[in-house]
Design an enzyme around this catalytic site. Structure first.
Site, PDB file in Angstrom:
ATOM      1  N   THR A  42       0.818  -1.211   0.000  1.00 14.74           N
ATOM      2  CA  THR A  42       0.000   0.000   0.000  1.00 14.74           C
ATOM      3  C   THR A  42       0.849   1.258   0.000  1.00 14.74           C
ATOM      4  O   THR A  42       0.512   2.251  -0.654  1.00 14.74           O
ATOM      5  CB  THR A  42      -0.933   0.006   1.220  1.00 14.74           C
ATOM      6  OG1 THR A  42      -1.832  -1.093   1.128  1.00 14.74           O
ATOM      7  CG2 THR A  42      -1.740   1.296   1.292  1.00 14.74           C
ATOM      8  N   THR A  85       0.936  -4.568   4.256  1.00 16.43           N
ATOM      9  CA  THR A  85       0.624  -4.940   5.641  1.00 16.43           C
ATOM     10  C   THR A  85      -0.067  -6.291   5.778  1.00 16.43           C
ATOM     11  O   THR A  85       0.018  -6.922   6.825  1.00 16.43           O
ATOM     12  CB  THR A  85      -0.268  -3.870   6.291  1.00 16.43           C
ATOM     13  OG1 THR A  85      -1.493  -3.748   5.551  1.00 16.43           O
ATOM     14  CG2 THR A  85       0.439  -2.525   6.337  1.00 16.43           C
TER      15      THR A  85
END
Length: 334
Positions: free
Chosen positions: A12, A85
């Site tokens: 991300t 993540t």
């Protein structure tokens, strides 16, 4: 200035919006342009090794990342790895085993919002990661939300919150406040011989099962027919497994007799499993299951993959699980 290496893998933090949603699309040079103020206190080298959503990072990528860190270990004071993540906890755990005994900090970090977003958490996370990488505290860590977590204890617990990771059953390795970075020596990995040769063998044939009431025991027959060599079971509470009507205990015995390594931990995020407490747990121990104690699921899965990559001997696998190699299990529980 400390010499740091920034390895990028996508995630991300490096994503950009497209018509199909966020997609990793920024290389290390793009990240560096936005990190100039964060990196000005370090001699920074940047290398792109992957550009992937972390959902696609698998054992092959773990080996590639481990090799990149290993090859760079003598030329830098620390390594920072940007990573998505979603699977960061798994990557941090397997790197903890692959890189056991490394003499520099290796710090994984990322973000819940892309670095180009006006409200991104990326800059704070990278700032913390750089500070930890420059700290000389050897080991593998995750830096997020001004906290540093031992790599084999990091679990993602939130999907959108900036405090996305927690240190499970282990104190924080370091914290950040107005006084700077504070490293907790007691939370660092146990001493190990210095890493002089990378051994990145692992077994991919490991399956994870979350136990549910009424689970059909024949799933173990299926796993054996698919040639799985190991299974991690998230059992109830301190280690409950049902054996009335649907006898999981008997199937575990058959699986162990067939050479499958079975590790059982708890579905509860905190505290430990202990199969010596209840009848069901004692029956499981009698059939050869391996206790996971207070390990995270991510650590249990990756440790089993790592252990089975080194030996097919059940006694040796069991012995490896009785030892805290990088802080993944609390030693006094064994």
């Amino acid at each position: 200035m400390k010499k740091l290496l920034l390895l990028t893998t996508g995630g991300t933090i490096a994503s950009r919006p497209t018509q199909d949603g966020l997609v990793p699309g920024m290389d290390g040079a793009g990240l560096a342009a936005r990190l100039s103020a964060v990196a000005e206190n370090y001699e920074l080298t940047i290398r792109d090794i992957l550009c992937m959503d972390s959902s696609n990072i698998q054992p092959e990528e773990w080996q590639l990342i481990a090799r990149a860190v290993y090859d760079a270990r003598d030329g830098f004071d620390g390594v920072v790895l940007t990573h998505g993540t979603d699977t960061m906890g798994y990557t941090a755990s397997i790197l903890s085993f692959f890189l056991r005994g490394i003499t520099i900090p290796v710090v994984l970090t990322g973000a819940q919002l892309p670095i180009e977003h006006p409200l991104t958490d990326a800059l704070e996370n990278v700032r913390t990661a750089f500070a930890m990488a420059a700290s000389a505290a050897a080991g593998v860590f995750v830096a997020f939300d001004r906290k540093v977590i031992l790599g084999c204890r990091a679990v993602k617990t939130r999907t959108t919150g900036f405090d996305a990771f927690e240190s499970v059953n282990w104190p924080l390795a370091a914290t950040v406040d107005a006084g700077g970075l504070h490293v907790c020596p007691g939370a660092l990995p146990p001493a190990a011989p210095a890493l002089t040769q990378l051994d990145d063998r692992l077994c991919r044939d490991v399956f994870l099962i979350k136990l549910t009431p009424g689970l059909n025991p024949e799933i173990f027959d299926m796993l054996l027919s698919m040639h799985y060599r190991g299974v991690v079971i998230e059992a109830f509470g301190a280690g409950g497994l049902h054996f009335i009507r649907r006898d999981l205990i008997a199937k575990l015995h058959a699986a162990a007799q067939a050479g499958m390594a079975v590790v059982v931990c708890s579905q509860c995020l905190y505290e430990r499993s202990d199969f010596s407490i209840y009848e069901t747990g004692k029956k499981a121990l009698e059939q050869g299951v391996i206790q996971g104690w207070d390990m995270t699921t991510e650590a249990a899965v990756t440790k089993l993959m790592w252990a089975l990559g080194r030996t097919e001997d059940a006694a040796q696998v069991r012995a490896l699980f009785r030892e805290s190699l990088c802080g993944e299990v609390t030693a006094e529980l064994e």
